[in-house]
Design a protein around this motif. Structure first.
Motif, PDB file in Angstrom:
ATOM      1  N   ASP A  21       1.374   6.703  -0.811  1.00  0.00           N
ATOM      2  CA  ASP A  21       0.445   5.665  -1.264  1.00  0.00           C
ATOM      3  C   ASP A  21       0.744   5.312  -2.718  1.00  0.00           C
ATOM      4  OD1 ASP A  21      -0.892   5.568   1.126  1.00  0.00           O
ATOM      5  OD2 ASP A  21      -2.431   7.019   0.528  1.00  0.00           O
TER       6      ASP A  21
ATOM      7  N   ASN B 117      -1.619   6.499  -5.338  1.00  0.00           N
ATOM      8  CA  ASN B 117      -1.515   7.898  -5.740  1.00  0.00           C
ATOM      9  C   ASN B 117      -0.440   8.118  -6.812  1.00  0.00           C
ATOM     10  OD1 ASN B 117      -3.528   8.817  -4.071  1.00  0.00           O
ATOM     11  ND2 ASN B 117      -2.150   9.358  -2.389  1.00  0.00           N
TER      12      ASN B 117
ATOM     13  N   LYS C 290       0.811  -1.222   0.000  1.00  0.00           N
ATOM     14  CA  LYS C 290       0.000   0.000   0.000  1.00  0.00           C
ATOM     15  C   LYS C 290       0.842   1.269   0.000  1.00  0.00           C
ATOM     16  CE  LYS C 290      -3.965  -2.096   0.119  1.00  0.00           C
ATOM     17  NZ  LYS C 290      -4.843  -2.028  -1.078  1.00  0.00           N
ATOM     18  N   LYS C 291       1.929   1.261   0.779  1.00  0.00           N
ATOM     19  CA  LYS C 291       2.761   2.460   0.915  1.00  0.00           C
ATOM     20  C   LYS C 291       4.223   2.114   0.675  1.00  0.00           C
ATOM     21  CE  LYS C 291      -0.039   5.103   4.258  1.00  0.00           C
ATOM     22  NZ  LYS C 291      -0.132   6.369   3.532  1.00  0.00           N
TER      23      LYS C 291
END
Length: 798
Positions: free
Chosen positions: A780, A783, A744-745
């Motif tokens: 993220d 993004n 996710k990150k």
């Protein structure tokens, strides 16, 4: 002998057991295949799968071709010199593998193997059928031999493409080669407009004369955008440069610009013919300097040093990567086993990503090595005055027709027997090319014409037309659903719009007022708009095309001609304030007058990409991308605002999402080595969904364009621009892998270029001299790249 005897015994045992599948040892030690008399009945009645791969078998016994129940036959990785025509008896075969042998000719009876769907014959020196046939699979191979049943002819035609800068003497060179009895020199100031085509019959000793279809390419920059339509792998390239104007610092401009263009466009590692084309280099105007031969030898040495340095850099980097991968990847250890694989699977994702990154770089470098064109042994210094050294150049051209490149024959279809139906189609298209309305046709209309006039079906017509395309008789664009029976028509359409001398040669004529109601003032205003901003009014297009011979410029014809400009990335239009506005990037200014604002605005979502190469970008790449982006994204929906230039463009869509493109040399914080150049893409807006949707569409346009440069590998990066300043470049493929792995990150460390105070109109991508690391951040992944919903994309491997 021991292994041969062992195989003999195993065959007896298999026949006694009446097994249906048999597999030999794979130790490269079996040299002779002999079926015991007692096993023949078993082979004919029971055997369905036979695997003899990875041995040293030289010849196949005739008894094998009596085993008519065989469904699967694997003869790969042996030393077979040929295969008997009796192969056609095995009509139940579904899978046939004869790859990695020494086979030079496939048997014509392969046409009988109607059930074979799984077929491989790669890595053989096969000359019959031509590589272009067998490399496209069993269906194409079967059809070729069926085509041959109607008779054959020997092909003695070939294309020759002459390239080089403007006014180096290409036309004079061609004049001297074609007709040595007339003056070769052209008049001072005469320049080729677009592309000219001529025929040259070259005599050969002990062989038929060869018909060379010679293309003379204009050397002005305005025409480069259309040259790629006529380049092909099965052509001989003659690269001409002016000896009298050569200087060391002009090596890139005078020679390597063209060399790299051929390498980018024509070299293809997926080709089963020669991956690289044959290129001859010629120094012209030798009469204008002393010691011209010495100058030509010096330039040859400079090129040799240049390519050796480039290859050394690639090989040195490959050695470093191999050492690093051996340390990182357990699978690369000397003793390969399942334990190593399990150890790799247990590695953390970060380590796997590092391995993947290095493997991709390794693949890119191998690709670069494979696509390296061979430098000719000699550069001849010629002069069109007195035809100095033209005899030596002709000898070089004649000898090159027989040459074999590092990966195969340069001209596999020359002097080969090919189906008579192909030559029948070629004669037909030559006859039809001068008929009005037949210059350009949709494929369905064209294949129907072949069926009506020649009784040739679409499959045969497609193969024959591809053959005609390779010889330069037609332009066959299957993807675009077009065929040009008269290639000069496409040349004329382009050169009336894209020409270097519009300013001097394009002027108002009285008949424009009489026929088109275009006054002189209106014409001059439209011409100025074209030359200053690259924007052209539709009425000016009509005025330019009114010079086409025997073409009635009806509304439908005008639309078709405009579609040709769009199809081949020359021009397109965009709707703006209720009007259609046509743009031709070739005449736009180099840079935008208003510089791009790099700082991210408060409340704006931003997505950035960077696509680069470790050298110069292909010439005119961003111009082609601009046309595709306008055509595929903004043509219908229009745009609120746009600013267009050759190396930068900026468009705001109807949702107020802003798109910005720029090409050029990267700044210090950009990835790449040496002369690295790239394309920067930045999209920003208040709505994340709109930004990501536009990014998907834009990037599809970019990737589609890059596929047309098979000789070049591009690196793709996602750029994260921190709101605190600085940016970080992340490999796109690695981010996709992390996203697939549900990460996710990620942690990033942005870096910032510190300006050095360069003066003048600087591009935002100009080099800076100092890099400053910023604070670490967590970002993220969603993004950075759109959420993926497609299937897993295969990573380029070595």
């Amino acid at each position: 002998e021991i292994d041969n005897a062992t195989l003999y015994k195993q065959l007896i045992e298999a026949s006694n057991g009446k097994v249906t599948e048999f597999e030999s040892q794979h130790l490269k030690r079996i040299t002779a295949l002999e079926f015991p008399q007692s096993s023949l009945s078993w082979g004919r009645s029971y055997l369905t799968r036979l695997n003899l791969t990875n041995n040293a078998i030289l010849e196949l016994p005739d008894e094998l071709f009596e085993f008519s129940n065989l469904v699967h036959l694997n003869l790969s990785r042996n030393c077979l010199l040929g295969i008997s025509h009796k192969l056609g008896n095995l009509t139940n075969l579904e899978s046939l593998n004869v790859s990695v042998n020494l086979i030079t000719e496939l048997p014509y009876t392969i046409a009988n193997l109607e059930n074979v769907t799984d077929f491989s014959c790669h890595f053989n020196p096969i000359t019959k059928p031509p590589c272009a046939v067998w490399s496209r699979g069993i269906s194409n191979t079967r059809n070729f031999f069926k085509d041959m049943e109607g008779g054959t002819e020997v092909n003695v035609d070939l294309r020759v493409l002459v390239l080089g800068l403007s006014e180096v003497g290409k036309t004079s060179l061609i004049n001297g080669l074609i007709d040595s009895d007339t003056t070769a020199l052209t008049r001072v100031g005469d320049r080729t407009v677009g592309i000219e085509k001529r025929t040259w019959v070259l005599d050969r000793t002990a062989q038929q004369p060869v018909n060379l279809l010679v293309y003379d390419f204009a050397g002005q920059e305005e025409y480069y955008i259309t040259h790629h339509l006529f380049l092909g792998s099965r052509a001989l390239y003659v690269l001409a440069f002016d000896l009298s104007k050569f200087e060391d610092h002009l090596l890139d401009h005078q020679i390597l610009l063209w060399w790299n263009s051929i390498q980018d466009r024509v070299c293809n590692v997926k080709s089963n013919d020669s991956i690289t084309p044959k290129v001859i280099i010629v120094g012209t105007k030798a009469d204008l300097i002393n010691n011209a031969e010495c100058r030509a030898d010096y330039i040859h040495k400079k090129l040799e040093e240049h390519f050796q340095l480039r290859l050394k850099g690639v090989n040195d980097r490959l050695k470093v990567l191999e050492k690093e991968l051996k340390k990182l990847d357990p699978r690369r250890r000397d003793h390969k086993n399942d334990k190593n694989k399990k150890e790799y699977e247990s590695l953390p994702n970060t380590k796997k990503m590092e391995i993947l990154s290095k493997e991709n770089e390794q693949a890119k470098l191998h690709h670069q090595l494979q696509c390296t064109i061979v430098l000719p042994e000699k550069i001849h210094a010629i002069s069109s005055v007195g035809l100095l050294n033209f005899d030596k150049l002709k000898e070089q051209i004649a000898s090159s027709l027989r040459e074999v490149g590092p990966s195969g024959k340069y001209f596999p279809q020359l002097d080969e027997e090919l189906p008579s139906s192909w030559f029948q189609v070629r004669k037909f298209v030559r006859d039809q090319s001068s008929r009005k309305g037949r210059e350009c046709m949709k494929l369905s209309q064209y294949f129907q014409l072949l069926s009506d006039e020649l009784n040739i079906n679409e499959d045969v017509g497609r193969r024959a037309t591809q053959f005609c395309h390779e010889l330069g008789d037609v332009l066959f664009f299957e993807k675009e659903d077009l065929v040009f029976l008269c290639p000069s028509f496409l040349i004329d359409v382009f050169k009336l719009v894209i020409r270097h001398d519009h300013k001097e040669s394009t002027y108002w004529r009285e008949e424009m007022m009489e026929k088109l109601q275009i006054g002189e003032e209106m014409f001059n205003r439209g011409k100025e708009l074209l030359l200053q901003k690259g924007e052209i009014e539709e009425w000016l297009l009509i005025a330019l095309w009114s010079q086409l011979d025997d073409v009635d410029l009806e509304f439908g014809i005008i639309n078709n001609l405009i579609q040709l400009l769009e199809t081949f990335d020359v021009a397109t239009y965009i709707k703006h304030k209720g009007q259609k506005r046509f743009f031709i990037p070739e005449f736009q200014p180099k840079l935008l007058k208003v510089p791009w604002q790099k700082n991210k605005k408060e409340g704006q979502f931003e997505a950035q990409r960077y696509v680069c190469v470790d050298s110069n970008l292909p010439h005119g790449l961003l111009k082609r991308v601009q046309v595709r982006v306008l055509k595929k994204i903004f043509k219908r929906n229009g745009a609120k605002e746009f600013h267009l230039a050759q190396n930068q463009f900026c468009i705001m869509d109807i949702n107020s999402t802003l798109l910005y493109f720029e090409s050029g040399k990267g700044s210090e914080d950009c990835p790449g080595f040496g002369k690295s150049e790239g394309i920067k893409i930045c999209i920003s807006g208040s709505n994340k969904e709109n930004v990501m949707n536009l990014l998907k569409k834009v990037y599809n346009c970019v990737e589609d364009t890059l596929k047309e440069y098979p000789g070049r590998i591009f690196d793709h990066y996602v750029v994260y621009a921190s709101k605190y300043g600085g940016a970080v470049f992340l490999r796109l493929e690695e981010l996709k892998e992390k996203q697939r792995a549900k990460v996710k990150k990620i942690k990033v460390t942005p870096k910032q270029s510190v300006a050095t105070g360069n003066s003048g109109q600087d591009s935002p991508m100009k080099k800076s001299s100092k890099i400053k690391s910023m604070a670490e951040e967590y970002v993220d992944i969603d993004n950075l790249i759109p959420v993926q919903v497609t299937t897993r994309k295969r990573v380029l491997s070595t």
